[in-house]
Write a protein that holds these residues in place. Structure first.
Motif, PDB file in Angstrom:
ATOM      1  N   PRO A  97     -25.706   6.654  11.900  1.00 36.75           N
ATOM      2  CA  PRO A  97     -26.159   6.695  13.288  1.00 36.75           C
ATOM      3  C   PRO A  97     -27.541   6.068  13.460  1.00 36.75           C
ATOM      4  O   PRO A  97     -28.032   5.939  14.581  1.00 36.75           O
ATOM      5  N   ALA A  98     -28.175   5.700  12.323  1.00 36.88           N
ATOM      6  CA  ALA A  98     -29.526   5.148  12.365  1.00 36.88           C
ATOM      7  C   ALA A  98     -29.514   3.728  12.928  1.00 36.88           C
ATOM      8  O   ALA A  98     -28.506   3.012  12.830  1.00 36.88           O
ATOM      9  N   PRO A  99     -30.617   3.276  13.501  1.00 41.25           N
ATOM     10  CA  PRO A  99     -30.707   1.885  13.954  1.00 41.25           C
ATOM     11  C   PRO A  99     -30.668   0.917  12.776  1.00 41.25           C
ATOM     12  O   PRO A  99     -30.994   1.286  11.640  1.00 41.25           O
ATOM     13  N   LEU A 100     -30.247  -0.326  13.058  1.00 39.51           N
ATOM     14  CA  LEU A 100     -30.174  -1.378  12.040  1.00 39.51           C
ATOM     15  C   LEU A 100     -31.177  -2.471  12.351  1.00 39.51           C
ATOM     16  O   LEU A 100     -31.318  -2.899  13.510  1.00 39.51           O
ATOM     17  N   LEU A 101     -31.875  -2.918  11.311  1.00 43.18           N
ATOM     18  CA  LEU A 101     -32.800  -4.044  11.397  1.00 43.18           C
ATOM     19  C   LEU A 101     -32.429  -5.013  10.287  1.00 43.18           C
ATOM     20  O   LEU A 101     -32.296  -4.606   9.130  1.00 43.18           O
ATOM     21  N   MET A 102     -32.259  -6.279  10.626  1.00 42.35           N
ATOM     22  CA  MET A 102     -31.803  -7.263   9.657  1.00 42.35           C
ATOM     23  C   MET A 102     -32.790  -8.414   9.549  1.00 42.35           C
ATOM     24  O   MET A 102     -33.350  -8.865  10.559  1.00 42.35           O
ATOM     25  N   ALA A 103     -32.991  -8.890   8.318  1.00 47.20           N
ATOM     26  CA  ALA A 103     -33.862 -10.038   8.051  1.00 47.20           C
ATOM     27  C   ALA A 103     -32.991 -11.162   7.503  1.00 47.20           C
ATOM     28  O   ALA A 103     -32.731 -11.221   6.290  1.00 47.20           O
ATOM     29  N   PRO A 104     -32.493 -12.059   8.365  1.00 46.07           N
ATOM     30  CA  PRO A 104     -31.601 -13.122   7.900  1.00 46.07           C
ATOM     31  C   PRO A 104     -32.275 -14.047   6.897  1.00 46.07           C
ATOM     32  O   PRO A 104     -33.484 -14.304   6.968  1.00 46.07           O
ATOM     33  N   ALA A 105     -31.447 -14.580   5.969  1.00 48.11           N
ATOM     34  CA  ALA A 105     -31.949 -15.529   4.971  1.00 48.11           C
ATOM     35  C   ALA A 105     -30.792 -16.406   4.527  1.00 48.11           C
ATOM     36  O   ALA A 105     -29.799 -15.904   3.987  1.00 48.11           O
ATOM     37  N   MET A 106     -30.927 -17.711   4.765  1.00 50.78           N
ATOM     38  CA  MET A 106     -29.847 -18.638   4.404  1.00 50.78           C
ATOM     39  C   MET A 106     -30.346 -20.070   4.552  1.00 50.78           C
ATOM     40  O   MET A 106     -31.452 -20.310   5.070  1.00 50.78           O
ATOM     41  N   ASN A 107     -29.524 -21.028   4.133  1.00 41.87           N
ATOM     42  CA  ASN A 107     -29.817 -22.439   4.319  1.00 41.87           C
ATOM     43  C   ASN A 107     -29.957 -22.757   5.805  1.00 41.87           C
ATOM     44  O   ASN A 107     -29.273 -22.170   6.645  1.00 41.87           O
ATOM     45  N   GLN A 108     -30.822 -23.722   6.114  1.00 43.30           N
ATOM     46  CA  GLN A 108     -31.118 -24.015   7.507  1.00 43.30           C
ATOM     47  C   GLN A 108     -29.887 -24.458   8.289  1.00 43.30           C
ATOM     48  O   GLN A 108     -29.727 -24.124   9.473  1.00 43.30           O
ATOM     49  N   GLN A 109     -28.968 -25.192   7.647  1.00 38.02           N
ATOM     50  CA  GLN A 109     -27.773 -25.632   8.355  1.00 38.02           C
ATOM     51  C   GLN A 109     -26.810 -24.467   8.590  1.00 38.02           C
ATOM     52  O   GLN A 109     -26.168 -24.386   9.636  1.00 38.02           O
ATOM     53  N   MET A 110     -26.756 -23.533   7.607  1.00 41.11           N
ATOM     54  CA  MET A 110     -25.921 -22.344   7.788  1.00 41.11           C
ATOM     55  C   MET A 110     -26.446 -21.498   8.953  1.00 41.11           C
ATOM     56  O   MET A 110     -25.664 -20.929   9.720  1.00 41.11           O
ATOM     57  N   TRP A 111     -27.770 -21.419   9.078  1.00 43.52           N
ATOM     58  CA  TRP A 111     -28.359 -20.656  10.181  1.00 43.52           C
ATOM     59  C   TRP A 111     -28.030 -21.303  11.529  1.00 43.52           C
ATOM     60  O   TRP A 111     -27.702 -20.615  12.492  1.00 43.52           O
ATOM     61  N   LYS A 112     -28.066 -22.630  11.586  1.00 35.83           N
ATOM     62  CA  LYS A 112     -27.814 -23.334  12.838  1.00 35.83           C
ATOM     63  C   LYS A 112     -26.335 -23.375  13.215  1.00 35.83           C
ATOM     64  O   LYS A 112     -26.005 -23.632  14.376  1.00 35.83           O
ATOM     65  N   ASP A 113     -25.458 -23.139  12.262  1.00 31.71           N
ATOM     66  CA  ASP A 113     -24.029 -23.248  12.521  1.00 31.71           C
ATOM     67  C   ASP A 113     -23.608 -22.329  13.671  1.00 31.71           C
ATOM     68  O   ASP A 113     -24.089 -21.193  13.803  1.00 31.71           O
ATOM     69  N   ALA A 114     -22.685 -22.814  14.487  1.00 38.81           N
ATOM     70  CA  ALA A 114     -22.264 -22.069  15.674  1.00 38.81           C
ATOM     71  C   ALA A 114     -21.677 -20.708  15.319  1.00 38.81           C
ATOM     72  O   ALA A 114     -21.891 -19.723  16.042  1.00 38.81           O
ATOM     73  N   ALA A 115     -20.941 -20.644  14.202  1.00 45.06           N
ATOM     74  CA  ALA A 115     -20.338 -19.368  13.816  1.00 45.06           C
ATOM     75  C   ALA A 115     -21.414 -18.324  13.510  1.00 45.06           C
ATOM     76  O   ALA A 115     -21.310 -17.161  13.923  1.00 45.06           O
ATOM     77  N   THR A 116     -22.456 -18.744  12.782  1.00 47.17           N
ATOM     78  CA  THR A 116     -23.546 -17.812  12.472  1.00 47.17           C
ATOM     79  C   THR A 116     -24.251 -17.363  13.742  1.00 47.17           C
ATOM     80  O   THR A 116     -24.534 -16.168  13.927  1.00 47.17           O
ATOM     81  N   GLN A 117     -24.529 -18.294  14.643  1.00 46.03           N
ATOM     82  CA  GLN A 117     -25.222 -17.936  15.879  1.00 46.03           C
ATOM     83  C   GLN A 117     -24.371 -17.007  16.750  1.00 46.03           C
ATOM     84  O   GLN A 117     -24.907 -16.089  17.380  1.00 46.03           O
ATOM     85  N   GLU A 118     -23.067 -17.212  16.751  1.00 45.89           N
ATOM     86  CA  GLU A 118     -22.185 -16.306  17.491  1.00 45.89           C
ATOM     87  C   GLU A 118     -22.204 -14.908  16.869  1.00 45.89           C
ATOM     88  O   GLU A 118     -22.217 -13.894  17.590  1.00 45.89           O
ATOM     89  N   ASN A 119     -22.202 -14.855  15.533  1.00 45.05           N
ATOM     90  CA  ASN A 119     -22.253 -13.555  14.853  1.00 45.05           C
ATOM     91  C   ASN A 119     -23.560 -12.830  15.132  1.00 45.05           C
ATOM     92  O   ASN A 119     -23.577 -11.614  15.366  1.00 45.05           O
ATOM     93  N   ILE A 120     -24.664 -13.569  15.112  1.00 44.26           N
ATOM     94  CA  ILE A 120     -25.976 -12.979  15.417  1.00 44.26           C
ATOM     95  C   ILE A 120     -25.981 -12.427  16.835  1.00 44.26           C
ATOM     96  O   ILE A 120     -26.424 -11.289  17.088  1.00 44.26           O
ATOM     97  N   ALA A 121     -25.490 -13.214  17.783  1.00 43.38           N
ATOM     98  CA  ALA A 121     -25.469 -12.776  19.182  1.00 43.38           C
ATOM     99  C   ALA A 121     -24.614 -11.524  19.349  1.00 43.38           C
ATOM    100  O   ALA A 121     -24.962 -10.611  20.112  1.00 43.38           O
ATOM    101  N   GLN A 122     -23.496 -11.473  18.622  1.00 45.48           N
ATOM    102  CA  GLN A 122     -22.618 -10.311  18.724  1.00 45.48           C
ATOM    103  C   GLN A 122     -23.310  -9.063  18.189  1.00 45.48           C
ATOM    104  O   GLN A 122     -23.243  -7.976  18.798  1.00 45.48           O
ATOM    105  N   LEU A 123     -23.993  -9.193  17.049  1.00 44.61           N
ATOM    106  CA  LEU A 123     -24.704  -8.047  16.479  1.00 44.61           C
ATOM    107  C   LEU A 123     -25.832  -7.596  17.404  1.00 44.61           C
ATOM    108  O   LEU A 123     -26.049  -6.402  17.605  1.00 44.61           O
ATOM    109  N   GLN A 124     -26.570  -8.548  17.960  1.00 43.84           N
ATOM    110  CA  GLN A 124     -27.670  -8.185  18.861  1.00 43.84           C
ATOM    111  C   GLN A 124     -27.142  -7.497  20.116  1.00 43.84           C
ATOM    112  O   GLN A 124     -27.801  -6.599  20.659  1.00 43.84           O
ATOM    113  N   SER A 125     -25.951  -7.883  20.560  1.00 41.49           N
ATOM    114  CA  SER A 125     -25.371  -7.229  21.736  1.00 41.49           C
ATOM    115  C   SER A 125     -25.030  -5.772  21.458  1.00 41.49           C
ATOM    116  O   SER A 125     -24.897  -4.975  22.389  1.00 41.49           O
TER     117      SER A 125
END
Length: 398
Positions: free
Chosen positions: A116-144
């Motif tokens: 039940p605790a809050p989650l805080l995440m520190a992403p770490a990956m290759n710059q192209q993996m971070w920019k990839d649309a799938a990763t950005q969609e996953n980030i947006a979903q988690l933030q929502s």
């Protein structure tokens, strides 16, 4: 900033090259007062050993979903209930994708679903993996879903690329974790804190003072503001920036400080006397620089006002906290000062120990009140300050 004093932080480490930074992150979290337990994915164990993080955290590192040594074999539930915050650092693209999909195929993802605790995440990956649309969609979903992110930072990466995707530095992540806990323990209270040394003039160029840096008083101000208090620091001469959300009233001498305290008292609920006020001042202040003369000079001193005693004896009802910086019989002298000056609480520390004395980065204190006391172990001054503020809030609670 909030604080991590006595908070339970479950640190999840996934399989990226940035996992080596997790060792320093454990240390940073502990210096801020947190209790740390670590969960590692199988991939993480390829980059840093569980033994390293176990030695640093002082707790067994958890790696398997089905842990027969855990209570009833339900290790993920036990950890999920224990945590005040689940902090994932590094959070790889794979882990982010699995959490976005609601997967529960290892201990870390299962604990993330079960806590039940809050989650805080520190992403770490290759710059192209971070920019990839799938990763950005996953980030947006988690933030929502309310999951918060710290970073990533930009810069040169292990693979040689340059761009966003580097895990933030451990100190940045630790501060972000602390910011998850705005305590509100002193919400609506008005706190006045004295800090730093005083200077008692001998002539236009010389003065009597002491080695106080003001660091402890300013750390207390930051902790009080984080707890929701309207905070004012009445500060002797120091070389410190004003803490955020804190008003600073600069003064020089003990009499200046007393006058400022008297002016602030009608709008004060809690008074913390952390300043190292000079006990004496020169009886006569020369208007011109004293010239070098005989081998011996005799200096007449007179007693300065006792600021904390004056506040405690005032007609205005205020919770009064003093400090006792001693070099011997620390607890005995502190308790005598508590009773003699009519204080509600006193904080005792041994300034003969250079590691926790004036100008140090750490402190170790005992907080005393009429019918009790508690020792706060050696830690950074911000952590100790948070502990002191927490004890004040406990004494004030109904």
């Amino acid at each position: 900033m909030g604080h991590l004093f006595n908070r339970n932080i479950l640190l999840g480490v996934s399989g990226g090259i940035a996992a080596y930074k997790s060792a320093e992150l454990v240390r940073q979290l502990q210096e801020m007062g947190a209790n740390v337990r670590v969960v590692m994915t199988r991939g993480a164990q390829e980059f840093i050993t569980p033994l390293t993080l176990q030695a640093l955290s002082g707790n067994p590192v958890h790696t398997e979903l089905l842990d027969t040594e855990a209570e009833q074999g339900m290790g993920h539930i036990e950890l999920a209930r224990w945590a005040d915050l689940l902090l994932v650092a590094p959070a790889t693209a794979d882990l982010i994708a699995r959490l976005a999909a609601g997967r529960a195929d290892d201990l870390l993802t299962t604990a993330a679903l079960a806590t039940p605790a809050p989650l805080l995440m520190a992403p770490a990956m290759n710059q192209q993996m971070w920019k990839d649309a799938a990763t950005q969609e996953n980030i947006a979903q988690l933030q929502s879903r309310g999951i918060q992110m710290v970073g990533p930072a930009s810069g040169e990466q292990a693979c040689g690329d340059v761009g966003p995707g580097r895990m933030e530095q451990p100190e940045v992540i630790a501060r972000a974790a602390a910011d998850m806990f705005e305590t509100g323990a002193l919400q609506g209270k008005r706190v006045v804190i004295t800090a730093g040394p005083t200077r008692e003039a001998l002539d236009p160029v010389r003065y009597i003072s002491n080695h106080s840096s003001g660091k402890m008083g300013y750390a207390l101000a930051e902790a009080a503001a984080a707890a929701g208090a309207q905070t004012t620091v009445i500060s002797g001469p120091v070389n410190l920036p004003a803490p955020e959300r804190v008003s600073v009233v600069p003064v020089t001498s003990a009499r200046d400080m007393l006058e400022a305290c008297e002016q602030a008292l009608p709008e004060c609920d809690i008074f913390i006397a952390c300043a190292a006020v000079a006990d004496y001042r020169p009886a006569d202040v020369q208007t011109q620089k004293i010239k070098k003369g005989p081998d011996e000079v005799h200096l007449a001193l007179v007693k300065n006002p006792d600021i904390v005693a004056a506040v405690a004896a005032s007609d205005h009802p205020v919770f009064t906290v003093g400090f006792a910086a001693e070099t011997q019989q620390v607890i005995e002298y502190a308790r005598g000062k508590l009773e003699r000056k009519g204080l509600d609480m006193i904080v005792a520390n041994d300034v003969s120990d250079q590691g926790i004395g004036f100008n140090s980065e750490e402190n170790e204190v005992t907080v005393l009140w009429a019918d009790g006391e508690i020792a706060l172990p050696r830690a950074g001054k911000s952590t100790v300050a948070a502990g002191i503020i927490a004890q004040i809030a406990l004494r004030l609670s109904p």
